[in-house]
Design an enzyme around this catalytic site. Structure first.
Site, PDB file in Angstrom:
ATOM      1  CE  LYS A   8      -4.149  -1.995   1.057  1.00 58.61           C
ATOM      2  NZ  LYS A   8      -4.451  -2.298   2.461  1.00 58.61           N
TER       3      LYS A   8
ATOM      4  CG  HIS B 269      -1.498   6.912   3.934  1.00 58.27           C
ATOM      5  ND1 HIS B 269      -1.655   7.449   5.182  1.00 58.27           N
ATOM      6  CD2 HIS B 269      -1.894   5.619   4.013  1.00 58.27           C
ATOM      7  CE1 HIS B 269      -2.140   6.531   5.989  1.00 58.27           C
ATOM      8  NE2 HIS B 269      -2.290   5.400   5.307  1.00 58.27           N
TER       9      HIS B 269
ATOM     10  CG  HIS C  92       1.356   4.704   7.104  1.00 61.10           C
ATOM     11  ND1 HIS C  92       0.713   4.257   5.972  1.00 61.10           N
ATOM     12  CD2 HIS C  92       0.910   3.931   8.112  1.00 61.10           C
ATOM     13  CE1 HIS C  92      -0.077   3.244   6.308  1.00 61.10           C
ATOM     14  NE2 HIS C  92       0.019   3.035   7.593  1.00 61.10           N
TER      15      HIS C  92
HETATM   16  N1  ARG Z   1      -0.195  -1.321   9.875  1.00 63.10           N
HETATM   17  C1  ARG Z   1      -1.203  -0.672  10.639  1.00 63.10           C
HETATM   18  C2  ARG Z   1      -1.888   0.403   9.815  1.00 63.10           C
HETATM   19  O1  ARG Z   1      -1.319   0.906   8.884  1.00 63.10           O
HETATM   20  C3  ARG Z   1      -0.670  -0.038  11.879  1.00 63.10           C
HETATM   21  C4  ARG Z   1      -0.012  -0.981  12.850  1.00 63.10           C
HETATM   22  C5  ARG Z   1      -0.104  -0.487  14.232  1.00 63.10           C
HETATM   23  N2  ARG Z   1       0.605  -1.247  15.186  1.00 63.10           N
HETATM   24  C6  ARG Z   1       0.170  -2.314  15.841  1.00 63.10           C
HETATM   25  N3  ARG Z   1       0.945  -2.890  16.713  1.00 63.10           N
HETATM   26  N4  ARG Z   1      -1.050  -2.760  15.646  1.00 63.10           N
HETATM   27  O2  ARG Z   1      -3.013   0.770  10.104  1.00 63.10           O
END
Ligand code: ARG
Length: 577
Positions: A126, A129, A132
């Protein structure tokens, strides 16, 4: 030394209030005739059963409120006004900064303690963005702040590299994947086939079944599915790394969701031992009614794992591996419920570190009058925001007569555009409380006179240029270090000194609340105060040599102060512009 805090402690001792309360009550008077700090006595009148003005006059006579750096304490009506001994303050603060340089404000509260800062955590396949980017900038700054306070910091990137979407991607790639396109622009190609999958699935529901089957095969470790997944992961990571490099961000590891895949059985075993795993509609869940939360699903009805179960495994792994003092998740506020559930399960399972897990949330990212050419879907990609910011900064620099006159080379301009352009984006993320939504606008973020990174960096560069000029005239550092700081007593000079004194405290408070904006705001205040001093005082042209040297020392200390703050924010400065 933070004078405000020191005064708060003295008032606390004299009145029996706690120091945090007195600190909160202390004000900075609007006029300098009323001193540097004021304490309103209204709050005391109830407990002491005396009129506020009477309390103020009594306290003014209390020798316990005195100190070598306090010139006098006066009562005016219900207020107790503190006047600092300006020369004393300048001397203490500037000596400390000039001696420690960038290490001024280093602390040892974190000695022997490990803090895990999990941040960035983008999803494979993905686009990276602007949301992030928010966690990336915040997490990077928090890591630096904790390190400065002596904590051992482990920077973790919890990549979204697992889950049912990979079953979809594998299916889509087998149907429509273009190897060539994947090589040249991996995320673009993966996004293309992912979107196509969802469109096609509407007409052909069997695609969904195939995708689920493929994900199951991936979880079971079937080599073909595994190879494709690895390819998607490696290629995406290469793209993310380029962004991290640009922003000066690094990680200790990329233990993403997949890393915890084979640790789920341990989670299930523990939850079973504690007798808290129950079955609901074919799925295995932990009920969280007593927390007022919905059940947390651990294993889905088709036997596969889920986001939350991987997070439970991750928390357990982190504790077993690092014995953390704090385990911080820098993730957007929309995931607040998810983390409440995960932490509640840890607590219900009797794990003692449940309370040391912290969700550090943040708001949404919005744009004012900004257009981007290649929006991927409906989102703004960070790379484009950075590139726009850099090129707009370059235009501003080139069109600025003042800057042109310094005769900067093209390479010089490029370096400044890069650092200032990226710094402008970082600062916009960090300048306000993290839970507030952020609005990007070019006018504000690139305003060289405003609350912006360009303003900070410009102030730093110009101050450095004063010091360069001084050394060209043969004024050496040694001469500066022999200066008489007691001469720095004007309002403008004291204004800068008092803000520099606040650095150590601002860093601790930023860590305690996980709010880097406290550092950002102080940096902006220091720059603002310094510019007031710069505009009103002769520095190099002064005829009084001792005063000239003291003022140069103030310039040097201001540079160190700004550098400490920008470094904690993850913003790079330039020496010249
Ligand atoms: N990859 C997830 C997202 O982009 C965020 C991860 C957050 N961290 C976790 N330990 N759940 O929404």
């Amino acid at each position: 030394m933070d004078y405000r805090t020191e005064i708060a402690v003295r008032i606390a001792v004299a009145t029996g209030l706690d120091a945090e309360t007195t600190n909160g009550l202390i004000e900075v008077p609007p006029q300098k005739e009323l001193g540097d700090y004021a304490f309103p006595c209204f709050a005391l009148s109830k407990t002491l059963r005396k009129a506020p003005a009477f309390i103020a006059s009594e306290l003014a006579a209390d020798p316990g409120l005195g100190a070598s750096w306090i010139e006098k304490v006066e009562s005016v009506g219900p207020y107790l006004n503190f006047f600092l001994d300006r020369g004393h303050v300048a001397s203490t603060v500037l000596t400390a900064i000039l001696e420690s340089g960038i290490h001024y404000g280093d602390g040892d509260e974190g000695k022997g303690k490990t803090v895990i800062v999990e941040f960035s955590s983008p999803n494979i396949a993905k686009p990276f963005h602007v949301g992030h980017a928010f966690t990336t900038v915040l997490g990077n700054s928090l890591s630096r702040i904790y390190s400065k306070l002596g904590y051992r910091v482990v920077r973790m990137n919890h990549l979204g590299d697992y889950g049912t979407q990979f079953g979809k991607l594998i299916t889509a790639y087998r149907l429509w994947g273009d190897e060539q396109a994947l090589r040249s622009a991996p995320i673009k190609e993966l996004l293309r086939i992912y979107v196509k999958f969802h469109e096609a699935e509407k007409d052909d529901p069997s695609l969904g079944i195939t995708a689920r089957e493929n994900f199951r095969r991936l979880e079971e470790g079937c080599p073909d599915e595994r190879a494709l997944w690895e390819k998607f992961r490696d290629m995406s990571l290469k793209e993310f790394s380029a962004v991290y490099e640009k922003m000066g961000v690094s990680f200790d590891n990329y233990n993403g969701e997949s890393f915890y895949g084979d640790r789920i059985p341990e989670v299930v075993k523990l939850l079973n031992e504690k007798g808290i795993l129950t079955e609901s509609e074919g799925a295995q869940v932990v009920m969280l009614d007593e927390y007022g939360l919905p059940p947390c699903i651990i294993i889905k009805s088709d036997g596969t794992t889920i986001y939350a179960s991987r997070d439970l495994a991750a928390a357990m792994y982190r504790y077993d591996t690092y014995g953390f003092y704090k385990n911080i998740y820098v993730v957007g506020l929309p995931q607040a419920l998810h983390f409440k559930q995960v932490f509640a399960v840890l607590e219900k399972a009797g794990l003692p570190y449940a309370g040391d897990c912290v969700h550090v949330g943040f708001g949404l990212v919005k744009f004012k009058n900004m257009k981007f050419s290649t929006r991927e879907g409906n989102i703004v990609v960070l790379d484009e925001l950075l590139d726009e910011s850099i090129s707009k900064t370059r235009e501003i620099i080139k069109s600025n007569a003042l800057i042109r006159d310094t005769g900067m080379s093209d390479e010089g301009i490029e370096e400044v555009a890069l650092k200032v352009g990226i710094g402008a984006v970082i600062y916009t993320y960090l300048r306000a409380g993290r839970e507030r939504d952020i609005v990007f606008s070019w006018e504000e973020m690139l305003d060289f006179e405003g609350d912006s990174a360009p303003y900070l960096i410009y102030t730093y560069a110009r101050t450095r240029s004063i010091l360069r000029k001084a050394s060209e005239r043969g004024i050496t550092d040694i001469e500066i270090s022999k200066t008489d700081f007691l001469l720095l007593t004007s309002d403008d000079e004291t204004g800068v000194v008092k803000l520099l004194a606040e650095i150590p405290d601002a860093v601790s408070r930023a860590a305690a609340t996980n709010e880097p904006f406290m550092v950002a705001r102080l940096a902006a205040q220091i720059a603002r105060a310094f510019n007031r001093f710069y505009n009103n005082s002769a520095i190099l042209s002064g005829t009084d040599i001792a005063l000239r040297n003291a003022r140069l020392a103030l310039c040097e200390a201001t540079c160190a102060g700004i550098l400490i703050c920008t470094d904690l924010l993850g913003i790079e400065v330039v020496e010249q512009m």
